[in-house]
Design a protein around this motif. Structure first.
Motif, PDB file in Angstrom:
ATOM      1  N   TYR A   8       0.835  -1.207   0.000  1.00  0.00           N
ATOM      2  CA  TYR A   8       0.000   0.000   0.000  1.00  0.00           C
ATOM      3  C   TYR A   8       0.866   1.252   0.000  1.00  0.00           C
ATOM      4  O   TYR A   8       2.048   1.207   0.374  1.00  0.00           O
ATOM      5  CB  TYR A   8      -0.908  -0.018   1.248  1.00  0.00           C
ATOM      6  N   ASP A  32       6.639   4.939  -9.982  1.00  0.00           N
ATOM      7  CA  ASP A  32       6.031   6.284 -10.037  1.00  0.00           C
ATOM      8  C   ASP A  32       7.012   7.301 -10.629  1.00  0.00           C
ATOM      9  O   ASP A  32       6.635   8.121 -11.466  1.00  0.00           O
ATOM     10  CB  ASP A  32       5.642   6.769  -8.628  1.00  0.00           C
ATOM     11  N   ILE A  43       2.625  12.627 -10.641  1.00  0.00           N
ATOM     12  CA  ILE A  43       1.486  11.691 -10.617  1.00  0.00           C
ATOM     13  C   ILE A  43       0.181  12.471 -10.355  1.00  0.00           C
ATOM     14  O   ILE A  43      -0.849  12.207 -10.980  1.00  0.00           O
ATOM     15  CB  ILE A  43       1.698  10.595  -9.540  1.00  0.00           C
ATOM     16  N   PHE A  55      -4.212   6.719 -16.359  1.00  0.00           N
ATOM     17  CA  PHE A  55      -3.019   6.443 -15.546  1.00  0.00           C
ATOM     18  C   PHE A  55      -2.822   4.926 -15.417  1.00  0.00           C
ATOM     19  O   PHE A  55      -1.709   4.420 -15.565  1.00  0.00           O
ATOM     20  CB  PHE A  55      -3.149   7.093 -14.160  1.00  0.00           C
ATOM     21  N   GLU A  59       0.360   2.879 -16.560  1.00  0.00           N
ATOM     22  CA  GLU A  59       1.084   2.154 -15.514  1.00  0.00           C
ATOM     23  C   GLU A  59       1.351   0.724 -16.003  1.00  0.00           C
ATOM     24  O   GLU A  59       2.455   0.199 -15.855  1.00  0.00           O
ATOM     25  CB  GLU A  59       0.180   2.149 -14.267  1.00  0.00           C
ATOM     26  N   LEU A  76       6.756  -0.904  -7.073  1.00  0.00           N
ATOM     27  CA  LEU A  76       5.531  -0.597  -7.815  1.00  0.00           C
ATOM     28  C   LEU A  76       4.774   0.521  -7.122  1.00  0.00           C
ATOM     29  O   LEU A  76       5.044   0.846  -5.967  1.00  0.00           O
ATOM     30  CB  LEU A  76       4.629  -1.837  -7.872  1.00  0.00           C
ATOM     31  N   GLY A  78       1.249   1.699  -5.313  1.00  0.00           N
ATOM     32  CA  GLY A  78       0.342   0.921  -4.462  1.00  0.00           C
ATOM     33  C   GLY A  78      -0.771   0.231  -5.230  1.00  0.00           C
ATOM     34  O   GLY A  78      -1.247  -0.843  -4.849  1.00  0.00           O
ATOM     35  N   GLY A  79      -1.194   0.841  -6.351  1.00  0.00           N
ATOM     36  CA  GLY A  79      -2.315   0.266  -7.106  1.00  0.00           C
ATOM     37  C   GLY A  79      -1.886  -0.593  -8.278  1.00  0.00           C
ATOM     38  O   GLY A  79      -2.726  -1.288  -8.875  1.00  0.00           O
ATOM     39  N   ARG A 119      -0.597  12.578  -2.955  1.00  0.00           N
ATOM     40  CA  ARG A 119      -1.215  11.337  -3.417  1.00  0.00           C
ATOM     41  C   ARG A 119      -2.680  11.580  -3.769  1.00  0.00           C
ATOM     42  O   ARG A 119      -3.528  11.749  -2.892  1.00  0.00           O
ATOM     43  CB  ARG A 119      -1.065  10.271  -2.336  1.00  0.00           C
ATOM     44  N   PRO A 120      -2.960  11.577  -5.079  1.00  0.00           N
ATOM     45  CA  PRO A 120      -4.285  11.991  -5.535  1.00  0.00           C
ATOM     46  C   PRO A 120      -5.460  11.202  -4.944  1.00  0.00           C
ATOM     47  O   PRO A 120      -6.539  11.762  -4.780  1.00  0.00           O
ATOM     48  CB  PRO A 120      -4.221  11.810  -7.061  1.00  0.00           C
ATOM     49  N   ARG A 142      -7.807  -4.400  -1.933  1.00  0.00           N
ATOM     50  CA  ARG A 142      -6.494  -4.633  -2.558  1.00  0.00           C
ATOM     51  C   ARG A 142      -5.765  -5.866  -2.042  1.00  0.00           C
ATOM     52  O   ARG A 142      -4.923  -6.417  -2.758  1.00  0.00           O
ATOM     53  CB  ARG A 142      -5.620  -3.395  -2.366  1.00  0.00           C
TER      54      ARG A 142
END
Ligand code: S3P
Length: 172
Positions: A8, A32, A43, A55, A59, A76, A78-79, A119-120, A142
């Protein structure tokens, strides 16, 4: 050998990845940062200008591009492993391993609270209670992907160096 660090936001993927790569004499790539360089924007700007769906597509393109690399630690986003077939691709990649960095919700909240503007996905949250609730729900979704990782390490209350040493011993 490729090492994919999964976890995460706020789980320490970038710092731990940097340290581990130094210890192994490997290259280090932060996905990122790689995307930011390639796209010429942060980002947050990327999310605002192009939206999250675009995105996620980029990615995927960039992580696929990085599969050519060798002797590398890749942190990586988080998503990243939570969309499409990415986690399955990474787990079946030869001469590689996926490592999940597991961090408790209270630790994630305390690390992310002051950094949320960058962090959007969490920038709009205005209290720590909202952040706690958001992370709890998000992790629930997740973890299905994160738990497919081949190895995992709990990062709570450990230094970056201690975690990197633990990871190094997992790899022996
Ligand atoms: C995201 C995590 C971020 C970044 C983007 C989306 C996510 O990376 O890719 O803001 O969906 O969890 P970090 O995990 O490095 O903060």
């Amino acid at each position: 050998m490729k090492i994919f660090l999964i976890g995460y936001m706020g789980s320490g993927k970038s710092k731990i990845g940097q340290k581990l790569s130094e210890m192994l004499g490997f290259n280090f790539i932060d996905l990122d940062a790689y995307i930011q360089d390639k796209e010429g924007m942060s980002i947050s700007e990327f999310f605002t200008k192009r939206g999250e769906i675009y995105f996620r597509r980029k990615e995927r393109d960039y992580i696929m591009e990085l599969l050519d690399q060798d002797d590398v630690v890749i942190a990586l986003g988080g998503g990243t492993p939570c969309y499409g077939d990415i986690m399955d691709v990474l787990v079946s990649e030869p001469d590689s391993t996926t490592i999940h960095l597991k961090t408790s919700i209270p630790q994630l909240v305390s690390r992310l609270w002051t950094e949320r503007a960058k962090r959007p996905l969490i920038a709009h949250l205005s209290t720590q209670e909202e952040l706690t609730e958001f992370i709890g729900k998000h992790l629930f979704e997740r973890n299905v992907f994160y738990l497919k990782s081949e190895q995992s390490v709990v990062t709570n209350d450990k230094t970056i160096e201690d975690i990197a040493i633990e990871l190094q011993s997992l790899l022996e």
